[in-house]
Design a protein around this motif. Sequence first.
Motif, mmCIF file in Angstrom:
data_model
loop_
_atom_site.group_PDB
_atom_site.id
_atom_site.type_symbol
_atom_site.label_atom_id
_atom_site.label_comp_id
_atom_site.label_asym_id
_atom_site.label_seq_id
_atom_site.Cartn_x
_atom_site.Cartn_y
_atom_site.Cartn_z
ATOM 1 N N PHE B 290 0.724 -1.162 0.342
ATOM 2 C CA PHE B 290 0.039 -0.229 0.105
ATOM 3 C C PHE B 290 0.650 1.039 0.372
ATOM 4 C CE2 PHE B 290 -2.828 -2.955 2.318
ATOM 5 C CZ PHE B 290 -3.484 -3.412 0.888
ATOM 6 N N SER B 291 2.000 1.290 -0.575
ATOM 7 C CA SER B 291 3.650 2.270 0.076
ATOM 8 C C SER B 291 2.447 3.359 -1.351
ATOM 9 C CB SER B 291 4.170 1.957 0.041
ATOM 10 O OG SER B 291 4.718 1.206 0.420
ATOM 11 N N GLY B 292 2.350 4.245 -1.682
ATOM 12 C CA GLY B 292 2.325 5.459 -2.468
ATOM 13 C C GLY B 292 0.626 5.458 -2.928
ATOM 14 N N LYS B 293 -0.102 4.307 -2.269
ATOM 15 C CA LYS B 293 -1.566 4.201 -2.297
ATOM 16 C C LYS B 293 -2.788 5.471 -1.934
ATOM 17 C CE LYS B 293 -0.975 1.134 -5.211
ATOM 18 N NZ LYS B 293 -1.326 -0.207 -5.102
ATOM 19 N N LEU B 294 -1.633 6.437 -0.764
ATOM 20 C CA LEU B 294 -3.075 7.275 0.225
ATOM 21 C C LEU B 294 -3.824 8.019 -1.187
ATOM 22 C CD1 LEU B 294 -2.877 7.499 3.053
ATOM 23 C CD2 LEU B 294 -1.321 10.016 2.261
ATOM 24 N N GLY B 295 -5.792 8.014 -0.481
ATOM 25 C CA GLY B 295 -6.443 8.706 -1.721
ATOM 26 C C GLY B 295 -6.734 7.682 -3.037
ATOM 27 N N THR B 296 -6.205 6.655 -2.750
ATOM 28 C CA THR B 296 -6.849 5.826 -3.888
ATOM 29 C C THR B 296 -7.676 4.534 -3.685
ATOM 30 O OG1 THR B 296 -4.601 4.741 -3.665
ATOM 31 C CG2 THR B 296 -4.758 6.022 -5.418
ATOM 32 N N LYS B 297 -8.315 3.910 -4.462
ATOM 33 C CA LYS B 297 -9.650 2.871 -3.601
ATOM 34 C C LYS B 297 -8.272 1.214 -3.292
ATOM 35 C CE LYS B 297 -14.280 2.032 -3.211
ATOM 36 N NZ LYS B 297 -14.210 1.742 -4.886
ATOM 37 N N ILE B 298 -8.932 1.355 -2.055
ATOM 38 C CA ILE B 298 -7.533 0.249 -2.079
ATOM 39 C C ILE B 298 -8.658 -0.771 -1.888
ATOM 40 C CG2 ILE B 298 -5.626 1.432 -1.270
ATOM 41 C CD1 ILE B 298 -5.872 0.510 1.070
ATOM 42 N N ALA B 299 -9.514 -0.668 -1.898
ATOM 43 C CA ALA B 299 -10.999 -1.395 -1.215
ATOM 44 C C ALA B 299 -12.509 -1.695 -1.148
ATOM 45 C CB ALA B 299 -11.230 -1.813 1.188
ATOM 46 N N ALA B 300 -12.923 -2.516 -1.272
ATOM 47 C CA ALA B 300 -14.256 -2.421 -1.946
ATOM 48 C C ALA B 300 -15.388 -1.080 -0.965
ATOM 49 C CB ALA B 300 -15.455 -3.577 -1.784
ATOM 50 N N ASP B 301 -16.502 -0.656 -2.171
ATOM 51 C CA ASP B 301 -17.240 0.928 -1.122
ATOM 52 C C ASP B 301 -17.225 0.666 0.202
ATOM 53 O OD1 ASP B 301 -16.422 1.832 -3.501
ATOM 54 O OD2 ASP B 301 -18.725 0.986 -4.493
ATOM 55 N N CYS B 302 -17.844 -0.561 0.838
ATOM 56 C CA CYS B 302 -18.408 -0.875 1.937
ATOM 57 C C CYS B 302 -17.789 -0.571 2.840
ATOM 58 C CB CYS B 302 -19.581 -2.433 1.632
ATOM 59 S SG CYS B 302 -18.258 -4.265 0.749
ATOM 60 N N VAL B 303 -16.182 -1.062 2.895
ATOM 61 C CA VAL B 303 -14.934 -1.124 3.840
ATOM 62 C C VAL B 303 -14.885 0.097 3.870
ATOM 63 C CG1 VAL B 303 -13.189 -1.990 4.550
ATOM 64 C CG2 VAL B 303 -14.410 -3.334 2.749
ATOM 65 N N SER B 304 -15.071 0.745 5.613
ATOM 66 C CA SER B 304 -14.634 1.861 6.262
ATOM 67 C C SER B 304 -13.657 1.058 7.212
ATOM 68 C CB SER B 304 -15.124 3.043 6.480
ATOM 69 O OG SER B 304 -15.988 3.380 5.582
ATOM 70 N N ALA B 305 -12.152 1.431 7.443
ATOM 71 C CA ALA B 305 -11.706 0.893 8.708
ATOM 72 C C ALA B 305 -10.999 1.890 9.355
ATOM 73 C CB ALA B 305 -10.904 -0.273 8.532
ATOM 74 N N VAL B 306 -10.855 1.761 10.983
ATOM 75 C CA VAL B 306 -10.406 2.683 11.599
ATOM 76 C C VAL B 306 -9.264 2.339 13.123
ATOM 77 C CG1 VAL B 306 -11.846 4.320 12.231
ATOM 78 C CG2 VAL B 306 -11.799 2.400 13.378
ATOM 79 N N ASP B 307 -8.322 3.031 13.462
ATOM 80 C CA ASP B 307 -7.436 2.569 14.531
ATOM 81 C C ASP B 307 -7.697 3.560 14.824
ATOM 82 O OD1 ASP B 307 -5.497 1.018 15.563
ATOM 83 O OD2 ASP B 307 -4.147 3.039 15.351
ATOM 84 N N ASP B 308 -7.866 3.041 16.253
ATOM 85 C CA ASP B 308 -8.493 4.049 17.730
ATOM 86 C C ASP B 308 -7.676 3.988 18.530
ATOM 87 O OD1 ASP B 308 -9.855 5.924 19.566
ATOM 88 O OD2 ASP B 308 -11.694 5.595 18.444
ATOM 89 N N GLY B 309 -6.613 4.974 18.992
ATOM 90 C CA GLY B 309 -6.377 3.798 20.732
ATOM 91 C C GLY B 309 -6.763 5.049 21.770
ATOM 92 N N THR B 310 -8.201 5.772 21.465
ATOM 93 C CA THR B 310 -8.182 6.244 23.068
ATOM 94 C C THR B 310 -9.719 5.843 23.734
ATOM 95 O OG1 THR B 310 -10.172 7.540 21.035
ATOM 96 C CG2 THR B 310 -8.184 8.838 21.246
ATOM 97 N N ILE B 311 -9.938 4.486 22.720
ATOM 98 C CA ILE B 311 -11.363 4.172 23.489
ATOM 99 C C ILE B 311 -11.229 3.737 25.052
ATOM 100 C CG2 ILE B 311 -12.891 1.978 23.477
ATOM 101 C CD1 ILE B 311 -11.917 1.799 19.743
ATOM 102 N N PRO B 312 -11.882 4.456 25.719
ATOM 103 C CA PRO B 312 -11.421 3.636 27.167
ATOM 104 C C PRO B 312 -12.232 2.642 27.862
ATOM 105 C CG PRO B 312 -13.307 6.200 27.048
ATOM 106 C CD PRO B 312 -13.092 5.132 25.640
ATOM 107 N N ASN B 313 -10.858 2.483 28.314
ATOM 108 C CA ASN B 313 -10.108 0.899 28.610
ATOM 109 C C ASN B 313 -10.334 -0.850 27.494
ATOM 110 O OD1 ASN B 313 -12.105 2.903 31.312
ATOM 111 N ND2 ASN B 313 -9.955 1.587 31.832
ATOM 112 N N ALA B 314 -10.967 -0.281 26.522
ATOM 113 C CA ALA B 314 -10.251 -0.681 25.800
ATOM 114 C C ALA B 314 -8.297 -1.554 25.385
ATOM 115 C CB ALA B 314 -10.309 -0.224 24.086
ATOM 116 N N TRP B 315 -8.430 -2.676 25.316
ATOM 117 C CA TRP B 315 -7.675 -3.547 25.230
ATOM 118 C C TRP B 315 -6.176 -3.521 24.530
ATOM 119 C CZ3 TRP B 315 -5.294 -7.417 27.775
ATOM 120 C CH2 TRP B 315 -4.477 -8.355 27.373
ATOM 121 N N GLY B 316 -5.886 -2.553 23.795
ATOM 122 C CA GLY B 316 -4.824 -2.045 22.979
ATOM 123 C C GLY B 316 -5.387 0.106 22.768
ATOM 124 N N SER B 317 -5.246 0.466 24.139
ATOM 125 C CA SER B 317 -6.038 1.547 24.429
ATOM 126 C C SER B 317 -4.844 2.041 25.164
ATOM 127 C CB SER B 317 -6.765 1.960 24.971
ATOM 128 O OG SER B 317 -8.246 1.887 24.286
#
Lengths: 441, 490
Positions: B290-317
């Motif tokens: 995925f190098s150099g792919k910012l702003g381009t379509k890399i997944a199907a329309d139905c896919v949105s994803a996040v990485d969120d380190g702020t969720i209170p008391n979550a395992w990865g926070s």
Amino acid sequence: MNKQKWINAAVQAGFESFEIYQQGKNERSWTWFEGKIDTFVTSRVLSTSLRGIYSGKMVNYATEDLSDDLMETIISSMKEQAGAITADEPGIIRSPQPVTEAQSQRTWVRPSAAQIKELLTEIEKRVLAYDERIFMVMREGWTEETETRSITNSLGMDLADAGTVQVLVCGAAAREGNDVKNAYRSEVIEDIAAFDRDAFVEKLCTEVLNKLNAAGLPSGTYPAIFESSAMTALFTAFSSMFSGELIAKGISPLRDKLNTPVFSELITVTDNPRRPEAAVAYAFDDEGCPTCAKTIVDHGVFRTILHNSQSASRMHTESTGNGFKDAASSPVGVHPVNCCIEPGEKSLDELCRDMKDGLVITDLAGLHAGINPVTTDFSLQCSGYTVKDGARERSVTLITVAGNFLDLLKQTAAVGNDLDWKHHTIVTPSIAFKGIAVSGE
Amino acid sequence: MNQLVLNNTLFVFFLHKGYNRTIEKGQVMLNKEQLEYCLSECMKSEADFAEIYEELEHSETIKALSGKTEDVNQVITAGLGIRLYKDLQSVYAYTNDESEDAVAALIKDLTEALGTCDKEVHLSLDEVTYTNNNPVEIDYMSIPLEEKADLLKRANDAAFSADPRIVKVQSELLNVKQEVQIANTEGRLIKDVRVRTRMMVTAFAEENGNLQSGADRPGAGMGLEFYRTVTPEETGREAARVALVNLSAKDCPSGRMPVIIDNGFGGVIFHEACGHSLEATSVARNMSVFSGKLGTKIAADCVSAVDDGTIPNAWGSQNIDDEGNFQKRRVLIENGVLKSYMIDRLNARRMGTESTSSSRRQSYQFEPTSRMTNTFILPGEDSFEELFEGIERGLYAKKMGGGSVNPQTGEFNFAVNEGYLIENGKISYPVRGASLIGNGAEILKNIDRVCSNLKTGQGMCGSLSGSIPTDVGQPTIRVSSITVGGTANE
């Protein structure tokens, strides 16, 4: 750390016996990228692991903080542990026994920083010059580590040893059209002056170039050879089956199988932590028990269960000197060390000629998740190449091999002669099998 | 001579300034003046940036077999790591010997590696304070071991009560309290306390000599109050349920087929197929698909994803990342378009951009780099039943194991711990011994249905900077075609 002060304090607090295990590690490592030093890491770490018997129970506490004013808190916590343990087996701390030295064949020559930089520069240049399809050298690095180990206990044990290792690692990426592949290679190097750079570069570059233009394979059952590195990875993943700890708990697939055939008669498995040709040789295990050579599986028949003191006691036998820790802070477990499937007569090329048509598996991925140590079922991503009329045909990738490890070993067609002790404490040669399930296109 | 002078200077300094006391009696962390002094010493070199990371961690593991507590292991990890940058070069040193001699020796090693000079840097650290996003109600360190062992006993009893074919239950309770202090030459001084707990239960079911296992491993970034909402009984029963399903499972067929991957730990598919390849560790050096792919379509329309380190008391926070920056919610993919990578400080330099507060490490023994926190696919609109429509023959992967990926080629794999064959749009029978493999870039485009039932699961993620807690997650999704590795060739 004043060890005697801690031991005396524990004994005064009511411990029947008390032990201090220490592991010291000093490390220097360099990584190299595009002609210059990318990172340099240096470290000095001393890990201390305490264990003791209190009210007959074994308790553990590992600490990197050795302040004497923490001593009382830790000893008190260890006593609390004893109260929480409800298992019936008594804990054991060993009395000292005579230990004879383990003779290693390794002679380490520590290089200067300048020699290391010259080596890394040269390897990078040679890899990039090898073939125009190789476009990147990655994670190239040199690591040297010295490790000391000591065990002192209230029963008079006072053992210590030390070891060294020096490793070169290099990765290469190759591209042809839109197809990008990579490969990594590591080499334990005793003396840079005696290191064969051309052979290292040749192996790395051949490996990455061979992966290009790999395709899938129709699903089916194929005769297959697991090349030494892939077979070593698979065997290592299942090596806990020989552990007396798991057998005593009834969750090893070899429970109730002692003195019965478990593999093909072509398979003999031995374990010898003292093995002089191995990367490291241990005269004693992590609880001070002298190590020894043993045959675990003799021509397919399961003959020896590996033990530490605790598992041996549970099964009313003696420790085999296999009480080793996963990490300095871990309790003593049961682990094979310098363990191998004994080599046969034939080279990998001869195994391919005998197989005629089939598959050679060179890489396995997902071993931490795709195996079931209880049933020995496995399903793993792999890559390799097909063999037609006894010769390499084409590379394959994105396929899986699946089966049951015990069943697979019963299907052994031949064992290769390419055993390599340089890198690992558990190794196997290449092994040919009559058939394995492959999932692909 | 240089070393002697430096050692003596530090010795006098330490002697007069004394130590701060923290979690445990005995252990110390450097105070503000000591940090300022050490950082200034680091800058007597060609370094343009220096950072000191200190850590004090207490952990305890309680293990039981079939209701009896077998082992307790407590560990104190205490040490520091010092890192210097010179442009894109990084030098790092770590030790658990925080004596003046040891710290001075490390600084000497590092400054000599980059090149020493006499420049004087006067540094003033400002401690940053904030509101803890991950509060703890019941501190495990204040609870007697026997009470904690009782939690395992409850899980054990529930597993055994599930069915007479349950023959053994292994259980483990892990509690960790990690205190970190990070100071750097930008004048930042910040601290965080991370607490987490996890219960891991494996049940073994046996019938006619066939021994199968099932596991459940919930956890959170909180104290023992976690077990009020996710009770030990639920965990025990879930482990037993999976073991019993596997007793009656048949060999899994192999080949390419549509696969429905359930919510929760099923999100490991995104973690492996995409997440690692969006970490700057790979991206910054063009070592990712995925190098150099910012702003381009890399997944199907139905896919949105996040990485969120702020969720209170979550395992990865965490409140802050391991370079002292406040954690963030990062939108990685929005309607199939790549929006952001996960970037640490050094790779931000390489990429000519800013850090996304994504720097993490297992301990002071690892130099930090870009890593995930809580990473998941966002909910869609499909119902669970709709996902099965039109599948003649496929796999329903209900419970996933771990996996791995090669970010440069995008090839990934992961294991299925509980699976069912789908025939004519309906669940047919349980299968075992399956794995899923594919290419990340291809799989993201093959996700054709996304449910609304988002859930997360807990895992330990291993990479360059060690093993760290990460949540994976997703709603139930359907992948139109993926290679299933099984043993039943037809």
